[in-house]
Motif scaffolding. Structure first.
Motif, mmCIF file in Angstrom:
data_model
loop_
_atom_site.group_PDB
_atom_site.id
_atom_site.type_symbol
_atom_site.label_atom_id
_atom_site.label_comp_id
_atom_site.label_asym_id
_atom_site.label_seq_id
_atom_site.Cartn_x
_atom_site.Cartn_y
_atom_site.Cartn_z
ATOM 1 N N ASP A 220 -25.608 39.192 14.859
ATOM 2 C CA ASP A 220 -24.409 38.648 14.232
ATOM 3 C C ASP A 220 -24.670 38.649 12.728
ATOM 4 O OD1 ASP A 220 -22.221 37.292 13.312
ATOM 5 O OD2 ASP A 220 -22.640 35.419 14.366
ATOM 6 N N ASP A 222 -22.375 38.765 10.185
ATOM 7 C CA ASP A 222 -21.399 38.147 9.294
ATOM 8 C C ASP A 222 -21.042 36.716 9.689
ATOM 9 O OD1 ASP A 222 -19.931 38.601 11.573
ATOM 10 O OD2 ASP A 222 -18.551 40.034 10.657
ATOM 11 N N GLY A 223 -21.766 36.145 10.654
ATOM 12 C CA GLY A 223 -21.569 34.743 11.008
ATOM 13 C C GLY A 223 -20.305 34.441 11.774
ATOM 14 N N ASP A 275 -33.561 35.928 9.646
ATOM 15 C CA ASP A 275 -33.123 35.065 8.548
ATOM 16 C C ASP A 275 -34.311 34.910 7.610
ATOM 17 O OD1 ASP A 275 -32.179 33.185 6.807
ATOM 18 O OD2 ASP A 275 -31.921 31.598 8.298
ATOM 19 N N ASP A 279 -31.308 30.502 5.031
ATOM 20 C CA ASP A 279 -29.959 30.022 4.760
ATOM 21 C C ASP A 279 -29.071 30.029 5.991
ATOM 22 O OD1 ASP A 279 -29.564 32.733 5.121
ATOM 23 O OD2 ASP A 279 -28.444 33.037 3.250
ATOM 24 N N ASP A 281 -28.243 32.691 7.729
ATOM 25 C CA ASP A 281 -27.632 34.006 7.919
ATOM 26 C C ASP A 281 -28.715 35.057 8.114
ATOM 27 O OD1 ASP A 281 -25.069 32.943 7.524
ATOM 28 O OD2 ASP A 281 -25.254 33.166 5.339
ATOM 29 N N GLU A 283 -30.560 38.597 7.735
ATOM 30 C CA GLU A 283 -30.733 39.705 6.800
ATOM 31 C C GLU A 283 -31.382 40.889 7.522
ATOM 32 O OE1 GLU A 283 -29.903 36.262 4.623
ATOM 33 O OE2 GLU A 283 -31.903 36.494 5.497
ATOM 34 N N ARG A 297 -28.192 41.907 2.890
ATOM 35 C CA ARG A 297 -27.367 40.868 3.490
ATOM 36 C C ARG A 297 -25.913 41.314 3.456
ATOM 37 N NH1 ARG A 297 -28.728 37.715 -1.401
ATOM 38 N NH2 ARG A 297 -29.920 36.269 -0.113
ATOM 39 N N ASN A 434 -30.728 35.280 16.800
ATOM 40 C CA ASN A 434 -30.044 36.225 15.917
ATOM 41 C C ASN A 434 -31.044 37.083 15.144
ATOM 42 O OD1 ASN A 434 -27.671 37.410 15.018
ATOM 43 N ND2 ASN A 434 -27.499 36.059 13.247
#
Length: 453
Positions: A220, A222-223, A275, A279, A281, A283, A297, A434
């Motif tokens: 994932d 783009d969250g 990640d 943060d 998200d 990468e 990112r 993720n």
């Protein structure tokens, strides 16, 4: 360095990703389980560049001492391991030097050899239960799918060929949320029965050179809670260098070049997802020719860099991984070029550099607790003069606990349990860690006799 394995005489070359699992009864209790010391599995050969057969070696994870090796001559496609027959023990699956797929029991005994052949180079085998019925399938490049007995389930869309080609490592994912797994291979996705799902083409995504394909990653990015496919390659005929594709095959983001690496020839390498900066998200770490490594990112406007390192040697197709060794919320990225392994902080600062030599295929270092001491180690393969296997640890074992398995090139944690079992219904990894081609931290290890997950 915890230990190094210098090879078996002239058999001292390795350009594949090492594997980690429990294959031997080290505590002599009559069982092979997580109370035993994990083993490192390496494919090694005497002649570099696919000029001769290679052989599988099973090494003790604590000392590097050889437990046994398998005399069947193998090609340089990256092998995989996992419990394919539900006997509670992992099997090893590889490709013979004449192209046939072969499976071995955990102790190296021949299980079966398939007459179906593929001839990919710079590639890997994957294991998955595509239908969720308890029967594990063996996924080969070119669309070929075998069952756990080596029989064809889905024929190769390329057919058997005596021509070598560079394909894309197959990845099993539930892309459409229907409860069974699809097969992602480069720019193509197939349903579990081989029916085409989608194919990406056009200038918005990389177009690989003739005879090659793209090695994707899935996370994932783009969250939004759904998986995306990250594709990178070269800019043939004006195509983009990078793109991100939705689970349904739609191109969501496209990037022609990175401004910080405008002279990069291509980014045709296996990407890793983690990640890096803590943060929340994900990468993407990816190598580029001729001397780049970048962590990327997803941004509102497309794809941007977190950092770009440009002091590397030229490399073929070598890859990267990542792990938060200190458990401080930020991860280290580990990348290998043809002359060294480099560990980067999330800022891009070089934390460690280790000499190694390789003509670089698609190998990358792996992180696992290989000696069952409750602290992570990482394993590096080499050829061309460096010892074919080296294991590194923290001198005071301060690195956080990690899983004791790494079963295939397309490793994403939920694809295999720690005891080598292939789950019938794997948890969507993008909803869990993720990550992709990176390892998971775990809370308990070091003698625990049950899978941590």
């Amino acid at each position: 360095m915890q230990w190094e394995w210098g090879g078996d005489g002239a058999t001292a070359q390795s350009a594949t990703t090492p594997l980690v699992a429990n294959l031997t009864d080290d505590n002599n209790d009559g069982n092979v389980d997580l109370c035993d010391t994990p083993d490192v599995v390496v494919l090694a050969w005497a002649q570099a560049g696919n000029a001769g057969p290679g052989y599988l070696y099973v090494l003790d994870g604590q000392t590097g001492i050889e437990h046994f090796h398998i005399d069947t001559g193998l090609d340089d496609i990256n092998p995989a391991l996992g419990d394919i027959d539900s006997d509670g023990l992992p099997e090893l699956v590889a490709q013979t030097f004449d192209g046939g797929i072969v499976a071995f029991e955990h102790d190296g005994t021949l299980k079966w050899q398939s007459t179906s052949r593929v001839w990919p180079r710079f590639n890997a085998i994957s294991l998955a239960d595509l239908e969720g019925d308890g029967d594990v399938e063996i996924l080969l490049p070119g669309g070929l799918v075998l069952d756990h007995d080596g029989l064809v389930v889905v024929p190769s869309y390329l057919g058997a060929s005596d021509d070598f080609w560079e394909g894309s490592t197959p990845i099993a994912m539930d892309l459409d949320g229907d409860g069974d797994l699809e097969v992602l291979e480069g720019r193509r996705a197939f349903h579990h029965d081989g029916t085409p799902m989608w194919q990406v083409a056009g200038p918005d995504c990389p177009q690989p050179p003739e005879g090659a394909d793209i090695m994707p990653a899935v996370a994932d990015l783009d969250g939004d809670g759904a998986p995306e496919v990250f594709l990178s390659g070269n800019a043939d005929n004006g195509a983009a260098m990078f793109c991100i594709v939705g689970a349904g095959g739609e191109v969501e983001r496209s990037q022609l070049v990175l401004p910080e690496a405008a002279d990069a020839i291509d980014w045709l390498r296996p990407p890793a997802v983690h990640d890096m900066d803590g943060d929340g998200d994900a990468e993407v770490g990816i190598g580029g020719s001729s001397h780049y490594f970048a962590v990327l990112r997803v941004a509102a406007g497309g794809i941007e860099t977190m950092f770009v390192a440009n002091d590397l040697d030229d490399t073929g197709n070598a890859g990267a991984t990542a792990f938060d060794f200190l458990g401080d919320g930020t991860a280290e990225a580990i990348y290998m070029d043809q002359s060294r392994l480099v560990v980067y902080a999330a800022s891009g600062e070089v934390e460690m550099s280790i000499p190694r030599t390789s003509y670089t295929q698609i190998e990358y270092p792996v992180v696992a607790d290989v000696d069952n001491d409750g602290s992570a180690e990482f394993v590096v393969t080499s050829n061309g003069g460096s010892p074919p296997v080296r294991v590194y640890r923290d001198a005071r074992d301060r690195w956080v606990p990690a899983r004791r398995i790494w079963n295939q090139h397309a490793y994403h944690v939920t694809n295999v349990r720690e005891d080598g079992t292939i789950p019938a219904h794997p948890a969507p990894h993008w909803e869990q860690l993720n990550t992709f081609r990176t390892q998971a931290q775990i809370a308990v290890t070091g003698g625990a006799c049950r899978p941590a997950g």
